[in-house]
Motif scaffolding. Sequence first.
Motif, PDB file in Angstrom:
ATOM      1  N   LYS A  34      28.002  61.751  44.359  1.00 34.28           N
ATOM      2  CA  LYS A  34      26.598  61.314  44.356  1.00 34.28           C
ATOM      3  C   LYS A  34      25.664  62.528  44.355  1.00 34.28           C
ATOM      4  O   LYS A  34      24.662  62.555  43.638  1.00 34.28           O
ATOM      5  CB  LYS A  34      26.332  60.427  45.563  1.00 34.28           C
ATOM      6  CG  LYS A  34      24.960  59.813  45.571  1.00 34.28           C
ATOM      7  CD  LYS A  34      24.804  58.861  46.734  1.00 34.28           C
ATOM      8  CE  LYS A  34      23.417  58.252  46.726  1.00 34.28           C
ATOM      9  NZ  LYS A  34      23.231  57.333  47.853  1.00 34.28           N
ATOM     10  N   GLN A  35      25.993  63.545  45.162  1.00 30.54           N
ATOM     11  CA  GLN A  35      25.181  64.762  45.190  1.00 30.54           C
ATOM     12  C   GLN A  35      25.215  65.474  43.841  1.00 30.54           C
ATOM     13  O   GLN A  35      24.188  65.969  43.362  1.00 30.54           O
ATOM     14  CB  GLN A  35      25.678  65.703  46.281  1.00 30.54           C
ATOM     15  CG  GLN A  35      25.375  65.245  47.685  1.00 30.54           C
ATOM     16  CD  GLN A  35      26.000  66.149  48.729  1.00 30.54           C
ATOM     17  OE1 GLN A  35      26.851  66.980  48.433  1.00 30.54           O
ATOM     18  NE2 GLN A  35      25.578  65.981  49.978  1.00 30.54           N
ATOM     19  N   PHE A  36      26.390  65.516  43.218  1.00 33.07           N
ATOM     20  CA  PHE A  36      26.517  66.158  41.909  1.00 33.07           C
ATOM     21  C   PHE A  36      25.669  65.436  40.858  1.00 33.07           C
ATOM     22  O   PHE A  36      24.961  66.069  40.082  1.00 33.07           O
ATOM     23  CB  PHE A  36      27.985  66.177  41.482  1.00 33.07           C
ATOM     24  CG  PHE A  36      28.217  66.783  40.132  1.00 33.07           C
ATOM     25  CD1 PHE A  36      28.113  68.149  39.951  1.00 33.07           C
ATOM     26  CD2 PHE A  36      28.518  65.980  39.042  1.00 33.07           C
ATOM     27  CE1 PHE A  36      28.313  68.715  38.712  1.00 33.07           C
ATOM     28  CE2 PHE A  36      28.718  66.529  37.798  1.00 33.07           C
ATOM     29  CZ  PHE A  36      28.618  67.900  37.631  1.00 33.07           C
ATOM     30  N   ARG A  37      25.719  64.107  40.871  1.00 37.46           N
ATOM     31  CA  ARG A  37      24.901  63.344  39.923  1.00 37.46           C
ATOM     32  C   ARG A  37      23.425  63.573  40.157  1.00 37.46           C
ATOM     33  O   ARG A  37      22.636  63.679  39.213  1.00 37.46           O
ATOM     34  CB  ARG A  37      25.232  61.853  40.026  1.00 37.46           C
ATOM     35  CG  ARG A  37      26.547  61.480  39.397  1.00 37.46           C
ATOM     36  CD  ARG A  37      26.690  59.977  39.254  1.00 37.46           C
ATOM     37  NE  ARG A  37      26.468  59.256  40.493  1.00 37.46           N
ATOM     38  CZ  ARG A  37      27.408  58.946  41.359  1.00 37.46           C
ATOM     39  NH1 ARG A  37      28.664  59.298  41.135  1.00 37.46           N
ATOM     40  NH2 ARG A  37      27.119  58.272  42.465  1.00 37.46           N
ATOM     41  N   SER A  38      23.034  63.672  41.412  1.00 43.15           N
ATOM     42  CA  SER A  38      21.636  63.908  41.748  1.00 43.15           C
ATOM     43  C   SER A  38      21.186  65.278  41.250  1.00 43.15           C
ATOM     44  O   SER A  38      20.092  65.414  40.678  1.00 43.15           O
ATOM     45  CB  SER A  38      21.433  63.808  43.252  1.00 43.15           C
ATOM     46  OG  SER A  38      20.114  64.080  43.599  1.00 43.15           O
ATOM     47  N   ARG A  39      22.022  66.294  41.454  1.00 46.26           N
ATOM     48  CA  ARG A  39      21.681  67.640  40.968  1.00 46.26           C
ATOM     49  C   ARG A  39      21.588  67.667  39.456  1.00 46.26           C
ATOM     50  O   ARG A  39      20.670  68.287  38.897  1.00 46.26           O
ATOM     51  CB  ARG A  39      22.716  68.654  41.429  1.00 46.26           C
ATOM     52  CG  ARG A  39      22.636  68.948  42.893  1.00 46.26           C
ATOM     53  CD  ARG A  39      23.652  69.985  43.292  1.00 46.26           C
ATOM     54  NE  ARG A  39      23.733  70.086  44.734  1.00 46.26           N
ATOM     55  CZ  ARG A  39      24.850  70.125  45.415  1.00 46.26           C
ATOM     56  NH1 ARG A  39      26.007  70.098  44.795  1.00 46.26           N
ATOM     57  NH2 ARG A  39      24.822  70.203  46.730  1.00 46.26           N
ATOM     58  N   CYS A  40      22.503  67.018  38.785  1.00 49.36           N
ATOM     59  CA  CYS A  40      22.462  66.966  37.314  1.00 49.36           C
ATOM     60  C   CYS A  40      21.200  66.263  36.830  1.00 49.36           C
ATOM     61  O   CYS A  40      20.570  66.696  35.869  1.00 49.36           O
ATOM     62  CB  CYS A  40      23.692  66.245  36.770  1.00 49.36           C
ATOM     63  SG  CYS A  40      25.195  67.213  36.866  1.00 49.36           S
ATOM     64  N   ARG A  41      20.841  65.177  37.498  1.00 47.45           N
ATOM     65  CA  ARG A  41      19.644  64.430  37.117  1.00 47.45           C
ATOM     66  C   ARG A  41      18.407  65.312  37.226  1.00 47.45           C
ATOM     67  O   ARG A  41      17.585  65.363  36.305  1.00 47.45           O
ATOM     68  CB  ARG A  41      19.525  63.201  38.014  1.00 47.45           C
ATOM     69  CG  ARG A  41      18.472  62.234  37.566  1.00 47.45           C
ATOM     70  CD  ARG A  41      18.447  60.989  38.452  1.00 47.45           C
ATOM     71  NE  ARG A  41      19.723  60.299  38.391  1.00 47.45           N
ATOM     72  CZ  ARG A  41      20.440  59.961  39.446  1.00 47.45           C
ATOM     73  NH1 ARG A  41      20.019  60.260  40.660  1.00 47.45           N
ATOM     74  NH2 ARG A  41      21.574  59.319  39.308  1.00 47.45           N
ATOM     75  N   TRP A  42      18.263  66.016  38.361  1.00 46.02           N
ATOM     76  CA  TRP A  42      17.097  66.889  38.532  1.00 46.02           C
ATOM     77  C   TRP A  42      17.105  68.036  37.534  1.00 46.02           C
ATOM     78  O   TRP A  42      16.047  68.420  37.014  1.00 46.02           O
ATOM     79  CB  TRP A  42      17.035  67.429  39.962  1.00 46.02           C
ATOM     80  CG  TRP A  42      16.460  66.423  40.897  1.00 46.02           C
ATOM     81  CD1 TRP A  42      17.134  65.733  41.842  1.00 46.02           C
ATOM     82  CD2 TRP A  42      15.103  65.975  40.950  1.00 46.02           C
ATOM     83  NE1 TRP A  42      16.281  64.881  42.484  1.00 46.02           N
ATOM     84  CE2 TRP A  42      15.029  65.012  41.964  1.00 46.02           C
ATOM     85  CE3 TRP A  42      13.961  66.296  40.242  1.00 46.02           C
ATOM     86  CZ2 TRP A  42      13.836  64.362  42.276  1.00 46.02           C
ATOM     87  CZ3 TRP A  42      12.772  65.646  40.557  1.00 46.02           C
ATOM     88  CH2 TRP A  42      12.727  64.702  41.565  1.00 46.02           C
TER      89      TRP A  42
END
Length: 74
Positions: A34-42
């Motif tokens: 979830k953290q990885f997806r959030s970083r990629c999104r930003w």
Amino acid sequence: MQCCNNIPQPRPESDFTLDVPRAEQLRLKMKKEKQFRSRCRWFFYFLSVVFFLLSVMVVSLILTRGKRMFGSMI
């Protein structure tokens, strides 16, 4: 009787478990993903804003041929 439950699973074992250590590992793995997806999104939001501003600048330079239309910018 399996009427509508014929969906193939991506792997033989299910993610659902009653085993406490395995459940903890699964929770940590899901948190990291979830953290990885959030970083990629930003990152991609930032990248899209940069490319948008860059494209606006390029189009304005092409249309004005590099001349100042409204006086000094400074």
